[in-house]
Design a protein around this motif. Sequence first.
Motif, PDB file in Angstrom:
ATOM      1  N   ASP A 194     -39.166 -20.551  25.962  1.00 26.08           N
ATOM      2  CA  ASP A 194     -40.592 -21.554  26.008  1.00 26.08           C
ATOM      3  C   ASP A 194     -40.994 -22.101  27.134  1.00 26.08           C
ATOM      4  N   ILE A 195     -39.918 -22.919  26.667  1.00 20.10           N
ATOM      5  CA  ILE A 195     -40.308 -24.235  27.852  1.00 20.10           C
ATOM      6  C   ILE A 195     -40.202 -23.651  29.754  1.00 20.10           C
ATOM      7  N   CYS A 196     -39.413 -22.768  30.064  1.00 16.32           N
ATOM      8  CA  CYS A 196     -39.797 -21.944  31.069  1.00 16.32           C
ATOM      9  C   CYS A 196     -40.639 -21.024  31.280  1.00 16.32           C
ATOM     10  N   PHE A 197     -41.905 -20.368  30.379  1.00 16.70           N
ATOM     11  CA  PHE A 197     -43.049 -20.043  30.414  1.00 16.70           C
ATOM     12  C   PHE A 197     -43.849 -20.747  30.719  1.00 16.70           C
ATOM     13  N   LEU A 198     -44.035 -21.528  29.378  1.00 16.15           N
ATOM     14  CA  LEU A 198     -44.618 -23.308  29.656  1.00 16.15           C
ATOM     15  C   LEU A 198     -45.141 -23.657  31.265  1.00 16.15           C
ATOM     16  N   LEU A 199     -43.448 -24.182  31.557  1.00 12.55           N
ATOM     17  CA  LEU A 199     -43.901 -24.827  32.525  1.00 12.55           C
ATOM     18  C   LEU A 199     -44.322 -23.492  34.221  1.00 12.55           C
ATOM     19  N   ASN A 200     -44.124 -22.328  33.674  1.00 13.81           N
ATOM     20  CA  ASN A 200     -44.044 -21.878  35.175  1.00 13.81           C
ATOM     21  C   ASN A 200     -42.843 -22.065  35.567  1.00 13.81           C
ATOM     22  N   ILE A 201     -41.647 -22.234  34.825  1.00 12.45           N
ATOM     23  CA  ILE A 201     -40.967 -21.730  35.589  1.00 12.45           C
ATOM     24  C   ILE A 201     -39.342 -20.884  35.633  1.00 12.45           C
ATOM     25  N   GLU A 202     -39.091 -20.506  36.803  1.00 15.63           N
ATOM     26  CA  GLU A 202     -38.776 -18.974  37.364  1.00 15.63           C
ATOM     27  C   GLU A 202     -37.027 -19.285  36.613  1.00 15.63           C
ATOM     28  N   ASP A 203     -36.239 -20.479  37.523  1.00 13.91           N
ATOM     29  CA  ASP A 203     -34.760 -20.430  36.641  1.00 13.91           C
ATOM     30  C   ASP A 203     -34.626 -20.935  36.066  1.00 13.91           C
ATOM     31  N   SER A 204     -34.228 -20.695  34.726  1.00 15.50           N
ATOM     32  CA  SER A 204     -33.669 -21.449  33.488  1.00 15.50           C
ATOM     33  C   SER A 204     -32.827 -21.935  33.537  1.00 15.50           C
ATOM     34  N   HIS A 205     -31.626 -21.963  34.899  1.00 15.89           N
ATOM     35  CA  HIS A 205     -30.618 -22.779  34.826  1.00 15.89           C
ATOM     36  C   HIS A 205     -31.012 -24.442  35.030  1.00 15.89           C
ATOM     37  N   THR A 206     -32.036 -24.427  35.779  1.00 10.84           N
ATOM     38  CA  THR A 206     -32.288 -25.702  35.782  1.00 10.84           C
ATOM     39  C   THR A 206     -32.879 -26.668  35.056  1.00 10.84           C
ATOM     40  N   VAL A 207     -33.923 -25.756  34.311  1.00 15.55           N
ATOM     41  CA  VAL A 207     -33.935 -26.283  32.756  1.00 15.55           C
ATOM     42  C   VAL A 207     -33.060 -26.689  31.439  1.00 15.55           C
ATOM     43  N   ASN A 208     -32.518 -25.301  31.481  1.00 13.63           N
ATOM     44  CA  ASN A 208     -31.592 -26.021  30.548  1.00 13.63           C
ATOM     45  C   ASN A 208     -30.508 -26.994  30.897  1.00 13.63           C
ATOM     46  N   TYR A 209     -29.895 -27.546  32.168  1.00 12.14           N
ATOM     47  CA  TYR A 209     -29.242 -28.485  32.577  1.00 12.14           C
ATOM     48  C   TYR A 209     -30.300 -29.842  32.161  1.00 12.14           C
ATOM     49  N   GLY A 210     -31.788 -29.783  32.493  1.00 15.55           N
ATOM     50  CA  GLY A 210     -31.938 -30.666  31.849  1.00 15.55           C
ATOM     51  C   GLY A 210     -32.140 -30.772  30.535  1.00 15.55           C
ATOM     52  N   LEU A 211     -32.185 -30.131  29.761  1.00 21.88           N
ATOM     53  CA  LEU A 211     -32.070 -30.288  28.112  1.00 21.88           C
ATOM     54  C   LEU A 211     -30.841 -31.006  28.218  1.00 21.88           C
ATOM     55  N   ARG A 212     -30.104 -30.177  28.374  1.00 18.73           N
ATOM     56  CA  ARG A 212     -28.459 -30.813  27.958  1.00 18.73           C
ATOM     57  C   ARG A 212     -28.329 -32.149  28.275  1.00 18.73           C
ATOM     58  N   LYS A 213     -28.967 -33.119  29.778  1.00 15.07           N
ATOM     59  CA  LYS A 213     -28.568 -33.725  30.152  1.00 15.07           C
ATOM     60  C   LYS A 213     -29.803 -34.867  29.064  1.00 15.07           C
ATOM     61  N   LEU A 214     -30.489 -34.802  28.399  1.00 19.96           N
ATOM     62  CA  LEU A 214     -31.555 -34.718  27.583  1.00 19.96           C
ATOM     63  C   LEU A 214     -30.765 -34.958  26.272  1.00 19.96           C
ATOM     64  N   LEU A 215     -30.469 -33.821  25.734  1.00 16.37           N
ATOM     65  CA  LEU A 215     -29.605 -34.367  24.174  1.00 16.37           C
ATOM     66  C   LEU A 215     -28.600 -35.153  24.386  1.00 16.37           C
ATOM     67  N   LYS A 216     -27.623 -34.738  26.217  1.00 19.62           N
ATOM     68  CA  LYS A 216     -26.248 -35.944  26.230  1.00 19.62           C
ATOM     69  C   LYS A 216     -27.400 -37.501  25.428  1.00 19.62           C
ATOM     70  N   ALA A 217     -28.520 -37.856  26.372  1.00 16.44           N
ATOM     71  CA  ALA A 217     -29.594 -39.108  26.321  1.00 16.44           C
ATOM     72  C   ALA A 217     -29.895 -39.408  24.929  1.00 16.44           C
ATOM     73  N   GLY A 218     -29.748 -38.609  24.246  1.00 10.85           N
ATOM     74  CA  GLY A 218     -30.327 -39.022  22.489  1.00 10.85           C
ATOM     75  C   GLY A 218     -31.757 -38.664  22.724  1.00 10.85           C
ATOM     76  N   LEU A 219     -32.636 -38.139  23.783  1.00 10.48           N
ATOM     77  CA  LEU A 219     -33.456 -38.130  23.434  1.00 10.48           C
ATOM     78  C   LEU A 219     -33.984 -36.779  22.620  1.00 10.48           C
ATOM     79  N   LEU A 220     -32.935 -35.768  22.272  1.00 15.69           N
ATOM     80  CA  LEU A 220     -33.560 -34.323  22.491  1.00 15.69           C
ATOM     81  C   LEU A 220     -32.759 -33.876  20.528  1.00 15.69           C
ATOM     82  N   ALA A 221     -33.074 -33.113  20.067  1.00 20.77           N
ATOM     83  CA  ALA A 221     -31.739 -32.480  19.270  1.00 20.77           C
ATOM     84  C   ALA A 221     -32.375 -31.689  19.243  1.00 20.77           C
ATOM     85  N   SER A 222     -30.762 -30.994  19.448  1.00 16.66           N
ATOM     86  CA  SER A 222     -31.482 -28.836  19.146  1.00 16.66           C
ATOM     87  C   SER A 222     -30.866 -28.113  17.846  1.00 16.66           C
TER      88      SER A 222
END
Length: 173
Positions: free
Chosen positions: A77-105
Amino acid sequence: MAEKKPDSRRIVSSRHLAEGEGWELSELEFGLIIASNAFSRWMTRCMAAAGQPDLNPLEILILHNVNHRGKDKRLSDICFLLNIEDSHTVNYGLRKLLKAGLLASEKRGKEVFYRTSSEGAELCAAYRDVRRQCLLEGLPAADLPGKDLRELARSLRALSGHYDQASRSAASL
């Protein structure tokens, strides 16, 4: 020596791309380049002022996208809405945000859904406040009324479709 009128000058980043037909697109591309860099710089400085100096522009976009409408989002969903083809960069960002406590999964079946934590939502609200104070108050409505901003946004979204189609064509060469 006659002086050129300001509207007749071609302001481009790469003269070789502005030769001949279609030079106006090269001028627009230069505008997109400098606007993109200014927007990225703005996002990181706004986020730092809001209290989180360690996020890059993509991570900031991901955080705001996950926070959007308070609905849980999947990586796709995130990749589609932001028009990002490389999901690995988004996945890396998600992990960083999770680690920072800004997201939950939460894992549901084979899918992982993300949402902002209360800390992440508070950070998004602080970013909104800094944005209002530093950006919106400095943007006179007379210079760029809402109607013009909406038309510009529509044009940029349409232009992105042309670039997407051209990238598919180039990939097939």
